[in-house]
Design a protein around this motif. Sequence first.
Motif, short mmCIF file in Angstrom:
data_model
loop_
_atom_site.label_atom_id
_atom_site.label_comp_id
_atom_site.label_asym_id
_atom_site.label_seq_id
_atom_site.Cartn_x
_atom_site.Cartn_y
_atom_site.Cartn_z
N ILE A 431 0.78 -1.02 -0.11
CA ILE A 431 0.19 -0.05 -0.17
C ILE A 431 0.98 1.25 0.02
CG2 ILE A 431 -1.88 1.18 1.22
CD1 ILE A 431 -2.43 -1.56 2.73
N PRO A 432 0.92 2.09 -0.96
CA PRO A 432 1.43 3.62 -0.73
C PRO A 432 1.45 4.26 0.42
CG PRO A 432 0.15 3.24 -3.06
CD PRO A 432 -0.22 2.10 -1.84
N ARG A 433 2.25 4.76 0.71
CA ARG A 433 2.15 5.42 2.27
C ARG A 433 1.15 6.40 2.24
NH1 ARG A 433 5.26 10.04 3.51
NH2 ARG A 433 5.50 10.28 5.90
N ASN A 601 0.10 -6.08 -29.95
CA ASN A 601 0.99 -5.14 -30.44
C ASN A 601 0.70 -3.75 -30.07
OD1 ASN A 601 2.92 -7.26 -31.50
ND2 ASN A 601 1.53 -7.30 -33.03
N LYS A 602 -0.46 -3.53 -29.77
CA LYS A 602 -1.03 -2.37 -29.75
C LYS A 602 -1.15 -1.92 -28.23
CE LYS A 602 -3.15 -1.33 -34.18
NZ LYS A 602 -4.49 -1.19 -34.84
N LEU A 603 -0.53 -1.14 -27.53
CA LEU A 603 -0.67 -0.91 -26.15
C LEU A 603 -0.92 0.76 -25.84
CD1 LEU A 603 2.62 -2.71 -24.98
CD2 LEU A 603 0.14 -3.19 -24.63
N SER A 604 -1.57 0.97 -24.94
CA SER A 604 -1.89 2.43 -24.54
C SER A 604 -0.77 2.66 -23.77
CB SER A 604 -3.11 2.27 -23.68
OG SER A 604 -3.05 1.71 -22.48
N ALA A 605 -0.53 4.13 -23.46
CA ALA A 605 0.52 4.57 -22.94
C ALA A 605 0.70 4.12 -21.54
CB ALA A 605 0.44 5.98 -22.70
N ASP A 606 -0.72 4.07 -20.76
CA ASP A 606 -0.61 3.28 -19.43
C ASP A 606 -0.30 1.85 -19.40
OD1 ASP A 606 -1.46 5.74 -18.44
OD2 ASP A 606 -3.36 5.24 -17.96
N GLN A 629 -0.88 6.35 -8.95
CA GLN A 629 -0.80 7.45 -10.00
C GLN A 629 -1.47 7.23 -11.09
OE1 GLN A 629 3.35 8.46 -10.42
NE2 GLN A 629 3.56 8.85 -8.43
N LEU A 630 -1.55 5.84 -11.60
CA LEU A 630 -2.26 5.56 -12.76
C LEU A 630 -3.61 5.19 -12.48
CD1 LEU A 630 0.11 2.81 -14.22
CD2 LEU A 630 -0.55 5.00 -15.24
N ARG A 631 -4.15 4.76 -11.31
CA ARG A 631 -5.43 4.17 -11.05
C ARG A 631 -6.21 5.32 -10.06
NH1 ARG A 631 -6.69 -1.72 -10.32
NH2 ARG A 631 -5.14 -1.55 -8.48
N GLY A 632 -5.70 5.49 -9.27
CA GLY A 632 -6.39 6.29 -8.01
C GLY A 632 -6.69 5.21 -6.80
N PRO A 633 -6.96 5.78 -5.65
CA PRO A 633 -7.15 4.99 -4.75
C PRO A 633 -8.26 4.02 -4.53
CG PRO A 633 -7.56 7.21 -4.11
CD PRO A 633 -6.99 6.99 -5.46
N LYS A 648 -13.51 14.72 -2.82
CA LYS A 648 -13.95 15.41 -3.64
C LYS A 648 -13.06 16.14 -4.48
CE LYS A 648 -18.62 16.48 -1.65
NZ LYS A 648 -18.56 15.99 -0.25
N LEU A 649 -11.73 16.51 -3.95
CA LEU A 649 -10.88 17.17 -4.46
C LEU A 649 -9.42 16.55 -4.32
CD1 LEU A 649 -11.82 20.81 -3.92
CD2 LEU A 649 -11.69 19.83 -6.10
N ALA A 650 -9.02 16.25 -3.37
CA ALA A 650 -7.59 16.07 -2.77
C ALA A 650 -7.49 14.23 -3.67
CB ALA A 650 -7.78 15.43 -1.40
N ASP A 651 -6.20 14.45 -4.20
CA ASP A 651 -5.60 13.32 -4.89
C ASP A 651 -4.53 12.80 -3.96
OD1 ASP A 651 -4.05 11.74 -6.73
OD2 ASP A 651 -4.88 12.88 -8.56
N LEU A 652 -4.67 11.62 -3.67
CA LEU A 652 -3.39 10.85 -2.81
C LEU A 652 -2.13 10.76 -3.63
CD1 LEU A 652 -5.55 8.39 -0.73
CD2 LEU A 652 -4.83 10.72 -0.13
N ALA A 653 -2.24 10.63 -4.92
CA ALA A 653 -1.06 10.43 -5.60
C ALA A 653 -0.42 11.79 -5.50
CB ALA A 653 -1.40 10.03 -7.23
N LYS A 654 -1.18 12.88 -5.76
CA LYS A 654 -0.27 14.20 -6.05
C LYS A 654 -0.55 15.17 -4.76
CE LYS A 654 -2.25 14.12 -10.81
NZ LYS A 654 -3.37 14.63 -11.52
N ASP A 655 -1.28 14.85 -3.86
CA ASP A 655 -1.34 15.62 -2.63
C ASP A 655 -0.68 14.94 -1.16
OD1 ASP A 655 -2.58 17.61 -4.37
OD2 ASP A 655 -4.73 16.67 -3.98
N GLN A 656 0.48 14.41 -1.47
CA GLN A 656 1.16 13.74 -0.34
C GLN A 656 1.60 14.94 0.63
OE1 GLN A 656 4.29 11.30 -1.59
NE2 GLN A 656 3.13 10.49 -3.25
N LEU A 657 2.15 15.94 0.21
CA LEU A 657 2.51 17.22 1.09
C LEU A 657 1.36 17.64 1.89
CD1 LEU A 657 5.18 19.25 -0.81
CD2 LEU A 657 5.58 17.66 1.07
N ILE A 658 0.21 17.89 1.41
CA ILE A 658 -1.02 18.16 2.25
C ILE A 658 -1.56 17.25 3.16
CG2 ILE A 658 -3.34 18.88 1.85
CD1 ILE A 658 -2.60 19.97 -0.82
#
Length: 701
Positions: A431-433, A601-606, A629-633, A648-658
């Motif tokens: 589990i991510p921190r 042979n065809k792969l999406s970026a993710d 980061q790819l899928r969300g919590p 509603k707003l917070a993103d655990l992948a991006k808002d680690q400092l908050i």
Amino acid sequence: MFASTLDTTIEFLKGVGPKRAELLQKELGIFTYDQLLNYFPFRYIDRTRFYKINELSPELPYVQILGRITGKEQIGEKHKKRIVARLTDETGSIELVWFQSLKWVDEHVMKGKVYIVFGKPTVFNGSFSISHPELESYPRPATITGNLRLQPVYNSTEKLKKFFLDSKGIQKLQTLLLEQHLFEVKETIPPYILEKYHMISRKESILNIHFPKDVALLKKAESRLKFEELFFIQLQLLYNKQLRELKFKGHLFPLVGERVNTFYNEILPFELTGAQKRVIKEIRMDTQRGIQMNRLVQGDVGSGKTAVALMSMLLANDNGYQACMMAPTEILARQHYESISSLLKDRLIKVSILTGSTTKKQRTQLHLALEAGEIDILVGTHALIEDKVVFKNLGLVVIDEQHRFGVEQRAKLWRKNIVPPHILVMTATPIPRTLAMTLYGDLDVSVIDELPVGRKPIETKHLFEGQRLRMFGFMKQEIAKGRQVYVVYPLIKESEKLDLLHLEAGIEQMSYQFPRPDYQISIVHGKMSNADKQYEMQQFIDGKSQIMVATTVIEVGVNVPNASVMIIENAERFGLSQLHQLRGRVGRGAEQSFCILMSGNKLSADGKLRLETMVKTSNGFEISEIDLQLRGPGDITGTQQSGVLELKLADLAKDQLILQEARNTVIELLTVDPHLELPENSLLKTYLAKRRRGIAFDKIS
């Protein structure tokens, strides 16, 4: 205390009414004014830029033009009827076309007037036009919602759009609500915290999240509201943890007795890793504090969590208590039972198993033996929480893969004793921190971050469809060495929507490449009965079949040290966490193991990033961070049973400092004011009291 107008049912807002209210409730879960105010935009359109007509191109997204209506006419009859107006600026002219709401257009769009026009330009017969543009008079009237420099865009649904509640319709409701009721928005965070982090008020935040005056204020509003979300999650988790520690006394396990010592010194067939010893020591300390232990043990597949759990349960037994271990599936429960029985070699204690397939006669005997204290460790599925299951003296509960159980299911186990038993939660899903702090923020966390000595890292390769014969050749080589192979497919039957290799076609292909009697193939999937699954798995476990063709039902609960190859078909369709779990089914013996990721042979970026990550690293925690980061919590944890992650707003992948700021703030304030008795924390005490009564936190007044 008078109820706030913000608690008013949404039906009574001008422009809503009963039918629209019913749709807002069903489609978006919006029942009140307050819930509408807390329905935030997901993006914004920059309305500060005005395009000249000669700058337009079909590639442009929505554009804003300032011009004068120089002509207007109604064309066509009946269903082909439309109004066409000509908008002109100093560089040229463009047609504006309406097929609906013609009466309104006829009355309100005036020739000779200047308008701000907003819409998507398209080319028809060599000329630019905009269908159903948004029009505003120029200059814009100043209102409480500003001059719409950044226009909010709201998520809507097809049903809502039929009732004109598209993004623009929702925006109109928000405008009306803010103009009439913004003054009623109450503060939720104490002033000293707002000052510490230089945050704007809740009132300013709500206004600027919907109608930001500029980018700087939008950022401040987002930051403040994200902090609020994460702060209140942490406050609830840590305050409840503190209350539990004060309220629930825990069993004392002071004795390391005969069972633990004999098992460790005489029976345990391997040396514990440093990480395992560290975690056992942490559990020992927890059980001597006189408060209920609530500890999460994270460890990659194969890191030795079962041995840690067993030694903890033997510690409970040494101190005169029973222990139980609950797993989410019968396969996994049986796996744990067999692992524990194998490690103990039928010595020291009595271990039993209880699952859905335990017969009535076996249950009756088991219930009597359990209540008499004749069973020391009971392993099982959710059958353990049935009222008929009564322990003589339950001291420790081990829960495997906690996120697969609901809150109420777990609580039933805690109530099996007058003094709540100690709780040890295990997960093989790294589990991510940030997610651990949010999902399990009320638990103490231990990490087993070493693999047992002698385990070799699994070699992972990515092969494309054109390399399938190479893959078959490799399988034959490994089987010739006496090894076994898993082949996992994402589907049982062919789907019309997804062009995937499905299990049935896979079995056909495997049977052709690996014919009887030279090879035996086991087949396991979720649609089979438990008895058939058990039989097929046992054939593989006993080495009677060399290949197991399966769906992801084998993600957990199969431990075959002789299996050295994991082949995952259509690997790009799996999440990173699931790929990592599947890979962990091999590499359990001393021999080198392999994981082969087959893809189209065809792969999406993710998809490409997921497969590259799997090839590059076997570190579960590193993989989990990328997965977040790819899928969300929500996707990582499965069902969000507790509502903790309804952000509603917070993103655990991006808002680690908050998140870290929010958690540290809660820790500091509870250290100074553990019962929230200081006047400056009265808001927070009100929040917790309302939360316990099931009232949303944003209704504090």
